[in-house]
Scaffold this active site. Structure first.
Site, PDB file in Angstrom:
ATOM      1  N   TYR A 150       0.762  -1.324  -0.031  1.00 22.22           N
ATOM      2  CA  TYR A 150      -0.012  -0.053  -0.191  1.00 22.22           C
ATOM      3  C   TYR A 150       1.012   1.332   0.075  1.00 22.22           C
ATOM      4  CZ  TYR A 150      -4.063  -2.990   1.085  1.00 22.22           C
ATOM      5  OH  TYR A 150      -5.013  -4.013   1.116  1.00 22.22           O
ATOM      6  N   LYS A 197       3.914 -15.042   2.412  1.00 23.62           N
ATOM      7  CA  LYS A 197       3.781 -16.102   1.362  1.00 23.62           C
ATOM      8  C   LYS A 197       5.353 -16.340   0.903  1.00 23.62           C
ATOM      9  CE  LYS A 197       1.629 -17.720  -2.320  1.00 23.62           C
ATOM     10  NZ  LYS A 197       1.035 -19.137  -1.903  1.00 23.62           N
ATOM     11  N   ASP A 253      -5.437  -6.797   5.740  1.00 23.88           N
ATOM     12  CA  ASP A 253      -6.430  -5.978   5.572  1.00 23.88           C
ATOM     13  C   ASP A 253      -7.380  -6.979   5.090  1.00 23.88           C
ATOM     14  OD1 ASP A 253      -7.942  -4.085   4.677  1.00 23.88           O
ATOM     15  OD2 ASP A 253      -6.951  -3.669   2.913  1.00 23.88           O
TER      16      ASP A 253
END
Ligand code: NAD
Length: 367
Positions: A150, A197, A253
């Site tokens: 972000y 990840k 989020d």
């Protein structure tokens, strides 16, 4: 309830109602805050400032300088929600949601705490089967808030046919949020699940290394790692697995919205965005819900519970926070429900009626 234990405090709260249902739900939270103020003898100096789409309409900026400086000089910030279809056509940097990123980075709010718990009286509102949630759900999502994709560079190729969003993390950023997660786990069930990840992303490999290193300072806390796709699956398959869920910005989020749904309604989940010194901005995790705004049907409890988080985390007023949470529990036990929580056998009450009910429940506890 002990209403005499804490000494009277004088606190300045900057309130940013924002757009859509923001003003409606914030009004109810202030109603509750005013009751706490009276019952416990504090003085809350509450001033309201524009943010988001309404601020853009007013002065061409979604985060006006006056709003930001009022937040900087306040002891805490309470935010409703921003955004809506009216402003969807604006360029990225003018959009109401950009104000959130501005507030987070300008106020150094790097740690986002999102508790997702199922209230016993709302078991029926969860979309999960009873046997999956029979042991309850009590998860704390600790989300990194000022780094990751972000906040990375966003760009388009000259011909506009290729877009890039950069996801970067430094050791420092991972270390400070990991410490928050381990500290929280210490006073809960002593388990941290770090989500990444790492099988694909280099930033996740760094994330994992640093979290491992930080965990050595907390030998009493169990650490395990989970890929984000598996975490998304386990949240609906076996939510009881989780205590503290430590995530980077975007994964948190997404996973916290999922966690909210399994607890019944997104209208129930509060959040705190904290700086290293305890200063914080408090807000419900949901958005401005333009589909229901102005109808007096939004659930104000997430915002009311955000006020409880503010009292506990930033003002260290735990009796006052407990009083709000107990009042919410009592109101739900009494069967009062806004439309998002209703079962076929219960008629819904409105936003303002829910706020009144919580305020009354606090007054009833001290009589
Ligand atoms: P949303 O959270 O606003 O709404 C999703 C769904 O949940 C809608 O059906 C809505 O009616 C319902 N809902 C949300 N809050 C509720 C409440 N308190 N009571 C009852 N029902 C509730 O998400 P969205 O529709 O994706 O986004 C709408 C706008 O909000 C967009 O402009 C988005 O960018 C913005 N947004 C803002 C924030 C924020 O201010 N922190 C967060 C998310 C989205």
């Amino acid at each position: 309830m002990n209403k005499n234990k804490t000494t009277a405090q004088n606190k300045k709260i900057a309130v940013l109602p924002g757009d859509g249902i923001g003003p409606e739900i914030v009004r109810e939270a202030i109603k509750v805050l005013n009751v706490v103020e009276k019952v416990f003898g504090h003085k809350f100096d509450i001033e309201t400032y524009p943010v988001g789409g309404c601020a853009y309409d007013l002065c061409g900026e979604s985060l006006p300088k006056e709003t930001l400086s009022a937040c900087r000089s306040a002891d805490a910030v309470l935010l409703g929600a921003v955004g809506g279809p009216k402003w969807d056509g604006l360029p990225g940097e003018k959009r109401p949601e950009r104000a959130l990123l501005g507030l987070r980075s300008e106020l150094w709010l790097f740690a986002n705490l999102r508790p997702a718990k199922i209230w016993p009286s709302l078991l029926d509102s969860s979309p999960l089967k009873k046997e999956i949630i029979s042991d309850g759900i009590d998860i704390l999502v600790v989300r990194e808030l000022t780094g990751g994709i972000y906040f990375g560079a966003h760009s388009r190729s000259l011909d506009k046919k290729i877009a890039r969003d950069e996801m970067a993390y430094s050791e420092f950023e991972v270390e400070r949020i990991a410490k928050v997660a381990f500290e929280c786990a210490r006073s809960r069930n002593k388990k941290v699940t770090s989500v990444d990840k790492a099988n694909v992303l280099e930033s996740s490999r760094l994330w994992r290394e640093v979290v491992e290193r930080v965990s050595k300072e907390y030998p009493e806390v169990e650490l395990n790692h989970m890929y984000v796709d598996n975490a998304a699956m386990q949240l609906v398959r076996n939510p009881g697995l989780f205590d503290v869920l430590l995530t980077e910005n975007m994964f948190g989020d997404i996973l916290s919205d999922e966690a909210s749904q399994i607890t019944g309604s997104i209208g129930m989940l509060p959040s705190a965005s904290l700086r290293h010194d305890g200063f914080g901005m408090y807000e419900p995790i949901h958005g401005s819900a333009p589909d229901i705004s102005g109808k007096n049907i939004a659930n104000p409890l997430a915002t009311i519970l955000s006020v409880a988080m503010m009292l506990r985390s930033t003002f260290l007023l735990s009796d006052e926070a407990n009083a709000i949470e107990e009042a919410v529990s009592n109101v739900l036990l009494a069967g009062l429900r806004t439309a998002d929580l209703t079962s076929p056998d219960a008629a819904p009450i409105g936003t303002s009626q829910m706020g009144d009910a919580v305020a009354k429940a606090i007054l009833k506890m001290v009589k």
